[in-house]
Design a protein around this motif. Structure first.
Motif, PDB file in Angstrom:
ATOM      1  N   ASN A 293       6.395  31.121  43.350  1.00 25.20           N
ATOM      2  CA  ASN A 293       6.679  31.109  44.783  1.00 25.20           C
ATOM      3  C   ASN A 293       8.145  30.842  45.079  1.00 25.20           C
ATOM      4  OD1 ASN A 293       6.882  28.416  44.230  1.00 25.20           O
ATOM      5  ND2 ASN A 293       5.105  27.796  45.457  1.00 25.20           N
TER       6      ASN A 293
ATOM      7  N   THR B 113      20.470  28.127  57.367  1.00 25.07           N
ATOM      8  CA  THR B 113      21.548  27.150  57.432  1.00 25.07           C
ATOM      9  C   THR B 113      22.899  27.846  57.449  1.00 25.07           C
ATOM     10  OG1 THR B 113      20.134  25.790  56.056  1.00 25.07           O
ATOM     11  CG2 THR B 113      22.376  25.021  56.380  1.00 25.07           C
ATOM     12  N   ALA B 114      23.054  28.812  56.541  1.00 22.44           N
ATOM     13  CA  ALA B 114      24.343  29.502  56.457  1.00 22.44           C
ATOM     14  C   ALA B 114      24.654  30.200  57.773  1.00 22.44           C
ATOM     15  CB  ALA B 114      24.314  30.507  55.316  1.00 22.44           C
ATOM     16  N   GLY B 115      23.631  30.839  58.361  1.00 24.88           N
ATOM     17  CA  GLY B 115      23.835  31.530  59.629  1.00 24.88           C
ATOM     18  C   GLY B 115      24.222  30.566  60.724  1.00 24.88           C
TER      19      GLY B 115
ATOM     20  N   GLY C   2      29.875  31.698  56.098  1.00 22.45           N
ATOM     21  CA  GLY C   2      28.503  32.130  55.818  1.00 22.45           C
ATOM     22  C   GLY C   2      28.405  32.692  54.412  1.00 22.45           C
TER      23      GLY C   2
ATOM     24  N   SER D 211      24.333  26.932  49.310  1.00 23.05           N
ATOM     25  CA  SER D 211      24.268  25.513  49.649  1.00 23.05           C
ATOM     26  C   SER D 211      23.187  24.811  48.835  1.00 23.05           C
ATOM     27  CB  SER D 211      23.973  25.363  51.143  1.00 23.05           C
ATOM     28  OG  SER D 211      22.829  26.112  51.474  1.00 23.05           O
ATOM     29  N   SER D 212      22.152  25.547  48.483  1.00 30.23           N
ATOM     30  CA  SER D 212      21.069  24.912  47.742  1.00 30.23           C
ATOM     31  C   SER D 212      21.175  25.207  46.249  1.00 30.23           C
ATOM     32  CB  SER D 212      19.725  25.391  48.280  1.00 30.23           C
ATOM     33  OG  SER D 212      19.666  26.790  48.228  1.00 30.23           O
TER      34      SER D 212
ATOM     35  N   GLU E 142      12.719  28.567  50.261  1.00 28.07           N
ATOM     36  CA  GLU E 142      14.013  27.955  49.938  1.00 28.07           C
ATOM     37  C   GLU E 142      15.159  28.874  50.341  1.00 28.07           C
ATOM     38  OE1 GLU E 142      11.519  28.054  47.761  1.00 28.07           O
ATOM     39  OE2 GLU E 142      11.009  25.925  47.675  1.00 28.07           O
ATOM     40  N   LEU E 143      15.033  30.135  49.928  1.00 30.33           N
ATOM     41  CA  LEU E 143      16.081  31.101  50.243  1.00 30.33           C
ATOM     42  C   LEU E 143      16.175  31.265  51.753  1.00 30.33           C
ATOM     43  CD1 LEU E 143      18.146  33.128  49.202  1.00 30.33           C
ATOM     44  CD2 LEU E 143      16.359  34.855  49.203  1.00 30.33           C
TER      45      LEU E 143
ATOM     46  N   SER F 246      17.974  28.392  53.357  1.00 29.35           N
ATOM     47  CA  SER F 246      19.414  28.358  53.089  1.00 29.35           C
ATOM     48  C   SER F 246      20.124  29.478  53.840  1.00 29.35           C
ATOM     49  CB  SER F 246      19.712  28.403  51.588  1.00 29.35           C
ATOM     50  OG  SER F 246      19.480  29.684  51.073  1.00 29.35           O
ATOM     51  N   GLN F 247      19.419  30.603  54.059  1.00 29.93           N
ATOM     52  CA  GLN F 247      20.038  31.675  54.859  1.00 29.93           C
ATOM     53  C   GLN F 247      20.187  31.230  56.303  1.00 29.93           C
ATOM     54  OE1 GLN F 247      19.710  35.660  53.040  1.00 29.93           O
ATOM     55  NE2 GLN F 247      17.573  35.437  53.528  1.00 29.93           N
TER      56      GLN F 247
ATOM     57  N   LEU G  47      28.833  29.985  51.773  1.00 30.53           N
ATOM     58  CA  LEU G  47      27.666  29.130  51.614  1.00 30.53           C
ATOM     59  C   LEU G  47      26.564  29.844  50.857  1.00 30.53           C
ATOM     60  CD1 LEU G  47      27.193  27.409  55.083  1.00 30.53           C
ATOM     61  CD2 LEU G  47      27.644  26.317  52.900  1.00 30.53           C
ATOM     62  N   LEU G  48      26.466  31.123  51.092  1.00 32.76           N
ATOM     63  CA  LEU G  48      25.283  31.842  50.643  1.00 32.76           C
ATOM     64  C   LEU G  48      25.571  32.854  49.554  1.00 32.76           C
ATOM     65  CD1 LEU G  48      22.408  31.634  51.678  1.00 32.76           C
ATOM     66  CD2 LEU G  48      22.802  33.723  52.942  1.00 32.76           C
TER      67      LEU G  48
ATOM     68  N   LEU H 260      24.560  38.416  55.554  1.00 34.69           N
ATOM     69  CA  LEU H 260      25.638  37.911  56.400  1.00 34.69           C
ATOM     70  C   LEU H 260      26.972  38.471  55.963  1.00 34.69           C
ATOM     71  CD1 LEU H 260      24.848  34.114  56.812  1.00 34.69           C
ATOM     72  CD2 LEU H 260      24.672  35.899  58.516  1.00 34.69           C
TER      73      LEU H 260
ATOM     74  N   LEU I  88      17.971  37.409  60.166  1.00 31.78           N
ATOM     75  CA  LEU I  88      19.379  37.183  59.835  1.00 31.78           C
ATOM     76  C   LEU I  88      20.307  38.139  60.586  1.00 31.78           C
ATOM     77  CD1 LEU I  88      20.736  35.120  58.170  1.00 31.78           C
ATOM     78  CD2 LEU I  88      20.650  36.618  56.215  1.00 31.78           C
TER      79      LEU I  88
ATOM     80  N   SER J  86      12.133  35.226  45.112  1.00 35.89           N
ATOM     81  CA  SER J  86      12.082  36.144  46.248  1.00 35.89           C
ATOM     82  C   SER J  86      12.177  37.556  45.718  1.00 35.89           C
ATOM     83  CB  SER J  86      13.250  35.890  47.193  1.00 35.89           C
ATOM     84  OG  SER J  86      13.175  34.595  47.692  1.00 35.89           O
ATOM     85  N   THR J  87      11.330  38.414  46.225  1.00 34.31           N
ATOM     86  CA  THR J  87      11.382  39.779  45.724  1.00 34.31           C
ATOM     87  C   THR J  87      11.601  40.743  46.867  1.00 34.31           C
ATOM     88  OG1 THR J  87       9.030  40.110  46.003  1.00 34.31           O
ATOM     89  CG2 THR J  87       9.751  39.298  43.876  1.00 34.31           C
TER      90      THR J  87
ATOM     91  N   VAL K  68      10.569  36.667  50.644  1.00 27.23           N
ATOM     92  CA  VAL K  68      11.637  35.675  50.631  1.00 27.23           C
ATOM     93  C   VAL K  68      10.993  34.314  50.424  1.00 27.23           C
ATOM     94  CG1 VAL K  68      13.460  34.604  51.991  1.00 27.23           C
ATOM     95  CG2 VAL K  68      13.065  37.050  52.144  1.00 27.23           C
ATOM     96  N   SER K  69      11.497  33.586  49.438  1.00 23.47           N
ATOM     97  CA  SER K  69      10.948  32.256  49.216  1.00 23.47           C
ATOM     98  C   SER K  69      11.438  31.350  50.335  1.00 23.47           C
ATOM     99  CB  SER K  69      11.397  31.722  47.859  1.00 23.47           C
ATOM    100  OG  SER K  69      12.786  31.508  47.858  1.00 23.47           O
TER     101      SER K  69
ATOM    102  N   GLN L  24      22.345  30.851  42.844  1.00 22.57           N
ATOM    103  CA  GLN L  24      21.298  31.853  42.987  1.00 22.57           C
ATOM    104  C   GLN L  24      21.550  32.993  42.026  1.00 22.57           C
ATOM    105  OE1 GLN L  24      21.136  33.409  46.868  1.00 22.57           O
ATOM    106  NE2 GLN L  24      19.897  31.710  47.566  1.00 22.57           N
TER     107      GLN L  24
END
Lengths: 386, 580
Positions: free
Chosen positions: A125, B386-388, A267, A92-93, B379-380, B383-384, A270-271, A276, B442, A128-129, B376-377, A96
């Protein structure tokens, strides 16, 4: 809608009936083929284990404009070869990109992040790792395996006490069947196995049994007073019970699959690929297999085991004799059959004999299709139960 | 029914009163870092991982994390051998990640012998060992000041270690024992250098073993000879017993190669340190860690340094062994009193602060291996989330739609039941977040969405039972009553199996799976509560309403639609007539 409701009623009375238990060979063949394919897939292709099982790092970047090939270049630079896996998924954003670097590459997180931020212009920042130790996957699989074994032992004991061991065996066979199919689908289609998959897979255990237990509960009810009549053998009664709970089974499966499908398609859509998706995919496959197995595997299996019991062999013999007599009577005229039927007041005869209950079926179902006959019979039964 | 509504209202009231109106979000939804650590039992003590040592480790980790000024970090045990450290977004996760995994087992052990490891000596080494200048023994208690043997480091890499002349590291590369032992500050650099160069040249083909100085104790000979510190796999903790000799590698290759040591029994354990702080060395301006010993530690330290000062190099050094690696090995020229010491090395400020922090709060009682570090940033995360939420809402909408289509009026009952269930689940999750630190992640969201199916199924079981009774020709009110015992048994048996699955998952797994199992178990329990205390009473009440009792076409209980005839009249079943 009303037609749908009618189907429910017709299934309930046995007017409409699918012979699940009698088609044992079909289910054995069908399940056999699926399970064989699953096992073949598993042994030939193996599971596509995610990086969580091998150890390594996953970097997730969500920055518009970064392409997969750019990320791949950076990844290759980090590792010095092209062993890393770069994937993109839309969310959605925005898009990725995930970069997976195996632990064998010996790349420090700091170095990789520095490269990624400087080469792709992503602030640190926003990366994500996930760093996964090589033993993580084995550890969680081992724990999951212990969990499965403990669950199976407990549930078998419980079912053996709450029902009886034959039903417990039926449920266990159905459970194994679902597990093999779920794992097989992953092997055959090459989906990546992640921790989410393990979660989904473990849930399938509970759900598959949940479904089977509800079916068995109806089965236990329907076969309680089987010994007092001679019109239905165990398989017939089991089949009748299956048919009368078929609407529930279908509704439950639909209601359980709807949220899972929402998770999987919406889900996931979107992602993109993620937890999910992984959980819901395993659940979707497992739930579908579970719905099929509780009807077509567990109950026929139980019926097969039960038919070997002495009292059920005797019952089956009685039923055969009776049907032979009925068939003979049918050949002479239906009047006899009706008279015979009117005198039949067994609890277990509340419904009607399934269409396909053996060779004598034609004779016995004919008259029962008449509505007058049925409603009279139906009305009588609850009166007796008071 | 009143009871459960009262409970629901009470829970929501508590939720608002305490201000916990949103569930605590897990790192994967809110952003942040989780570090999963698994305790590894030492080989000689498999029973070491127990609840006592785990709790001790948790409290030490908690102190360490707090010591770094991290807000709202949580340290929790999961299962019997796993600790999860959760750090919210906006912290220096790299430092935390490094620090939480450090066991910080610190020992001071006397050095018995040392040798460069995995190095091929070449004659090209320029041995301009002019390092002697800094080796004046200072009277202060600082350990590195007592490192006069620096002069002797006429090893091939002597030039490299120049900069660190004042640090204990300097003594690592002592090529010639006699030279360094006797040289002290008075040795002329040129002489030593020549000697070393000659020695190096003559033995250039020889293995590093020939560079061993000191006496390797008999029980360690093989182990010492086989130890190759240039291999990362061998740079691990070789210590088995604090009262026995041990081998160890240097923590870094600042001299260009790793050094291996044979060490005596622990002279002073790290637990004798009362405090530690990071500071700038007055000697070289680099970062160091200042240690203060407890009184007993201080006297032990005095004793050991007194003894060491009488020895010759390398046996006049003591090694500061952190997690099985020699951090530094300063040599001692005179007894150190005063209960203070410094650890020097090529520390950055961050490293020095981390080490001081770690030493202050004590060593972890167990070794931990990092299983999983996830950052987890934000942002991620969002969005997770929201998706959930979106997929959960759509899933719920689909279930509601199907219930309404199929069960009509009864569908409304199902929706009311789902709503009560949802409110209870939400309130309990919020309150659990505040009390036991339950974090909604999640997989837990996933569990809640899946639970919609289980909750809906209980309604289906009951509704179908009622319909079955109606099909038997019963009128609604008796049907509702008669269907209940059967439905109740089915629901209990099925929910028991589902709960069993959740419980087994919860106890056998860790992390994500546990979150999922918890939600599934919670919602299964709530399902039983809701169907007993809400749905059943509600249907009993509704069965008295004309709309349902007379089987209005929209009620979902229309006998005609169910295929039952003749239609029910006033809830009375036609008199039983027996025809023949």
């Amino acid at each position: 809608m009303s037609r749908f409701g009618n189907i429910g009623h017709r299934l309930f009375t046995g007017e409409l009936s699918f012979d699940f238990v009698g088609r044992r060979k079909l289910w054995v063949a069908l399940s056999g083929v699926i399970v064989l394919a699953a096992i073949l897939g598993l042994s030939l292709r193996g599971l596509n284990l995610g990086i969580e099982f091998k150890g390594g790092e996953i970097y997730t970047i969500s920055k518009p404009g970064v392409t997969v090939s750019q990320a791949q270049d950076v990844a290759n630079k980090i590792t010095g070869d092209n062993s890393s896996v770069v994937q993109s998924s839309s969310s959605s954003s925005g898009k990725q990109i995930t970069i997976q670097i195996s632990a064998a590459e010996n790349v420090t997180t700091e170095k990789a992040i520095t490269e990624i931020t400087s080469q792709l212009g992503v602030p640190a920042n926003q990366v994500s790792t996930q760093m996964i130790g090589a033993s993580w996957g084995q550890d969680i699989s081992k724990k999951a395996l212990y969990g499965i074994i403990a669950f199976m032992v407990l549930v078998t004991l419980y079912l053996a006490v709450a029902f009886e061991w034959r039903l417990a065996v039926g449920a266990l066979v159905a459970l194994l069947h679902d597990m093999v199919i779920t794992v097989g689908v992953y092997a055959l289609l090459g989906f990546t196995v992640t921790s989410g998959t393990v979660i989904g897979f473990l849930t399938v255990l509970g759900y598959s049994l949940y479904d089977t237990v509800v079916v068995f509960d109806g089965l236990k009810d329907a076969t309680k007073k089987l010994g007092t009549q001679s019109r239905l053998n165990y398989s017939d009664a089991a089949n009748q019970s299956l048919n009368s709970t078929l609407v529930r089974s279908i509704n439950t499966t639909i209601l359980a699959l709807l949220p899972v499908a929402a998770l999987l398609f919406i889900g996931g859509g979107l992602l993109g690929a993620g937890t999910l998706n992984d959980i819901s995919l395993a659940l979707f496959v497992g739930l579908s297999a579970g719905a099929y197995s509780s009807i077509c595997v567990a109950t026929p299996m139980v019926a097969w085991l039960k038919e070997k019991q002495p009292e059920n062999i005797a019952l089956a013999k009685k039923v055969r004799q009776r049907r032979a007599a009925e068939a003979k009577a049918a050949a002479e005229g239906v009047v006899l059959d009706q008279a015979d039927r009117a005198g039949q007041d067994d609890e277990a005869a509340e419904g009607n004999v399934p269409v396909s209950s053996g060779s004598g079926a034609g004779g016995s179902t004919g008259p029962r299709r008449q509505p007058v006959n049925r409603s009279r019979n139906d009305r009588r039964a609850p009166g007796k139960r008071k | 029914m009143g009871l459960i509504l009262a409970v629901a209202v009470a829970l929501v009231a508590i939720m608002f009163a305490t201000g916990n109106t949103t569930p605590r979000l897990g790192v994967d939804l809110a952003g942040g870092t989780t570090v999963t650590l698994k305790a590894v039992a030492p080989k000689n003590n498999p029973g070491a991982v127990n609840s006592t040592s785990m709790n001790e480790a948790v409290s030490i980790l908690q102190q360490r994390v707090n010591g770094m000024g991290v807000s709202e970090a949580t340290v929790q045990t999961e299962g019997s051998d796993t600790i999860v450290v959760t750090i919210p977004k906006g912290n220096n996760t790299q430092q935390i990640e490094n620090e939480v995994g450090t066991t910080a087992k610190l020992y001071f052990r006397p050095v018995l012998a040392e040798a460069p490891s995995g190095v091929t000596v070449t004659s090209s080494a320029s041995a301009s060992a002019s390092a002697s200048g800094t080796a004046s023994a200072s009277a202060s208690a600082s350990t590195q000041a007592n490192a006069p043997s620096g002069s002797a480091s006429a090893s091939p890499s002597a030039t490299k270690t120049q900069g660190d002349a004042v640090t204990g590291d300097l003594t690592k590369a002592t090529a010639t024992a006699s030279a360094s032992a006797t040289a002290k500050a008075s040795t002329t650099p040129a002489a030593t250098g020549t000697a070393a160069a000659a020695a190096a040249a003559s033995s250039s083909a020889a293995a590093a073993a020939s560079l061993t100085t000191g006496t390797v104790p008999a029980d360690l000979t093989t182990q010492f000879a086989n130890l190759d510190c240039s291999k990362a796999a061998q740079r691990v903790d070789h210590q088995t017993d604090t009262t026995k000799d041990a081998v160890a590698c240097s923590s870094d290759a600042s001299a260009g190669y790793y050094i291996k040591y044979a060490l005596g029994p622990v002279a002073v354990p790290g637990t004798d340190i009362s405090s530690a702080s990071a500071g700038i060395s007055t000697q070289n301006g680099g970062w160091q860690v200042n240690l203060n010993f407890t009184s007993s530690g201080g006297s032990k330290f005095t004793t050991v340094t007194t003894a060491l000062a009488k020895n010759t190099t390398p046996a006049n050094q003591f090694a500061i062994v952190l997690d099985g690696k020699v951090q530094s090995a300063p040599s001692v020229s005179s007894a150190i009193t005063g209960g203070q010491a410094q650890i020097t090395g090529s520390f950055t400020q961050e490293e020095a602060t981390s080490l001081a922090n770690v030493l202050s709060y004590g060593a972890l009682p167990l070794d931990f291996s990092k299983q999983d570090v996830t950052t987890v940033s934000p942002e991620l995360g969002s969005s997770q989330l929201t998706a959930g939420l979106v997929s959960g809402a759509i899933g719920l909408a689909l279930v509601i739609l199907y219930s309404l289509l199929y069960y009509r009026g009864l569908g409304l009952v199902a929706i009311a039941g789902l709503a009560v269930s949802a409110v209870l689940t939400y309130a309990i999750m919020c309150l659990l977040g505040a009390t036991i630190g339950f974090a909604l992640n999640l997989p837990a969201v996933c569990g809640a969405i899946v639970a919609i199916g289980i909750t809906a199924d209980s309604f289906v079981v009951y509704f179908e039972r009622i319909r079955d009774e109606l099909r038997h020709g019963s009128s609604l009110r008796p049907a509702v009553q008669r269907a209940w015992p059967k439905a109740r048994r089915t629901i209990l048996v099925a929910d028991f199996v589902s709960f069993l699955a959740a419980a087994v998952l919860y106890f056998f797994t860790v992390g994500k799976v546990q979150g999922f199992a918890f939600t599934l178990g919670l919602t299964t329990l709530l399902d039983v509560v809701v169907i007993f205390l809400f749905t059943k009473p509600l249907i009993t009440l509704l069965a008295r309403r004309k709309f349902f009792a007379e089987g209005h076409p929209m009620s979902g209980l229309d006998p005609k639609r169910l295929g039952v005839r003749p239609p029910l009249r006033g809830g009375r079943r036609p008199a039983e007539t027996k025809e023949a």
